[in-house]
Motif scaffolding. Structure first.
Motif, PDB file in Angstrom:
ATOM      1  N   GLU A   1      53.785  36.463  49.107  1.00  0.00           N
ATOM      2  CA  GLU A   1      52.669  35.572  48.753  1.00  0.00           C
ATOM      3  C   GLU A   1      51.615  35.487  49.850  1.00  0.00           C
TER       4      GLU A   1
ATOM      5  N   THR B   1      51.223  50.806  46.310  1.00  0.00           N
ATOM      6  CA  THR B   1      52.132  51.283  45.275  1.00  0.00           C
ATOM      7  C   THR B   1      52.289  52.793  45.418  1.00  0.00           C
TER       8      THR B   1
ATOM      9  N   LYS C   1      46.255  48.201  46.979  1.00  0.00           N
ATOM     10  CA  LYS C   1      45.830  47.214  45.987  1.00  0.00           C
ATOM     11  C   LYS C   1      45.499  45.911  46.713  1.00  0.00           C
TER      12      LYS C   1
ATOM     13  N   ASP D   1      43.761  38.998  44.120  1.00  0.00           N
ATOM     14  CA  ASP D   1      44.927  38.167  43.795  1.00  0.00           C
ATOM     15  C   ASP D   1      45.545  38.645  42.490  1.00  0.00           C
ATOM     16  N   THR D   2      46.279  39.761  42.554  1.00  0.00           N
ATOM     17  CA  THR D   2      46.801  40.391  41.343  1.00  0.00           C
ATOM     18  C   THR D   2      48.320  40.540  41.338  1.00  0.00           C
ATOM     19  N   PHE D   3      49.026  40.087  42.363  1.00  0.00           N
ATOM     20  CA  PHE D   3      50.470  40.330  42.468  1.00  0.00           C
ATOM     21  C   PHE D   3      51.255  39.041  42.232  1.00  0.00           C
ATOM     22  N   ARG D   4      52.358  39.157  41.479  1.00  0.00           N
ATOM     23  CA  ARG D   4      53.205  37.993  41.210  1.00  0.00           C
ATOM     24  C   ARG D   4      54.686  38.361  41.322  1.00  0.00           C
ATOM     25  N   CYS D   5      55.449  37.453  41.921  1.00  0.00           N
ATOM     26  CA  CYS D   5      56.904  37.528  41.871  1.00  0.00           C
ATOM     27  C   CYS D   5      57.323  36.791  40.604  1.00  0.00           C
TER      28      CYS D   5
ATOM     29  N   TYR E   1      52.054  43.256  38.753  1.00  0.00           N
ATOM     30  CA  TYR E   1      50.666  43.098  39.178  1.00  0.00           C
ATOM     31  C   TYR E   1      49.730  43.465  38.040  1.00  0.00           C
TER      32      TYR E   1
ATOM     33  N   ASP F   1      46.835  45.314  36.837  1.00  0.00           N
ATOM     34  CA  ASP F   1      46.194  46.559  37.245  1.00  0.00           C
ATOM     35  C   ASP F   1      44.751  46.574  36.754  1.00  0.00           C
TER      36      ASP F   1
ATOM     37  N   PHE G   1      48.595  35.519  35.388  1.00  0.00           N
ATOM     38  CA  PHE G   1      47.410  35.944  36.124  1.00  0.00           C
ATOM     39  C   PHE G   1      46.155  35.223  35.660  1.00  0.00           C
TER      40      PHE G   1
ATOM     41  N   ILE H   1      49.267  45.807  32.925  1.00  0.00           N
ATOM     42  CA  ILE H   1      50.117  45.114  33.892  1.00  0.00           C
ATOM     43  C   ILE H   1      51.232  46.081  34.247  1.00  0.00           C
TER      44      ILE H   1
END
Length: 182
Positions: free
Chosen positions: A17, A24, A38, A41-45, A53, A55, A110, A119
């Protein structure tokens, strides 16, 4: 110094975070390996074994083509702050498109961004940390606005036309399925 994990714990999730950039890597069964930086703010756990993420449209669509063929993917985070750490996530990647039933589940994680393409979901098989002692320290200044401005200027039809012209196959000629999935 490397340590392996079977899933993401709270420490690793917090580390992810805090990062402003991730990388990637995918590979087809035969052909070029792709490595992409990359941002935004496009990445999530999603959970301890799943990350995703959003894309955004780019010059190519190698990741999708490789995932459709082999599914192999690595995502790397690298600290550029005073506290060094590298985290690699290994697993099977999946392309989620707006026509897929899973789209709404993942898309809800997102904020909407111009130029959204698909995604990418990674089902984590293992994670590895390493020291990162040789990585230089950098300060984050700001996100680039260029990609968002470009996508806004193109508009929805312009993005679709761009996909048709530039995003249908990988460099090695593998299909990305971009047009059939939108």
């Amino acid at each position: 110094m490397a340590k392996f994990y079977t899933e993401l714990d709270d420490y690793l999730r917090q580390f992810i975070e805090q990062q402003k950039v991730f990388f990637t890597a995918t590979a087809p069964n035969s052909g070029r390996i792709n490595l992409s930086p990359k941002g935004i703010d496009t990445f999530r756990c999603v959970d301890a074994k799943t990350v995703a993420y959003l894309d955004l449209t780019g010059s190519g669509n190698e990741t999708a083509a490789h995932l459709y063929e082999s599914g192999r993917m690595t995502i790397m985070f690298c600290s550029f702050t005073e506290k060094p750490l590298i985290l690699r996530l290994y697993g099977k990647g999946q392309v989620i498109s707006p026509k897929d039933t899973e789209w709404s589940r993942f898309y809800s994680l997102f904020d909407s961004l111009p130029g959204e393409r698909q995604i990418i979901v990674l089902n984590i098989e293992s994670a590895q940390t390493s020291c990162g002692y040789g990585v230089p320290v950098f300060e984050f200044k700001e996100e680039r606005a260029t990609l968002k401005e470009w996508a806004n200027k193109k508009g929805e039809q312009g993005i679709f036309d761009y996909w048709r012209e530039k995003n249908q196959t990988s460099i090695d000629g593998l299909p990305t399925k971009i047009l059939e999935n939108h």
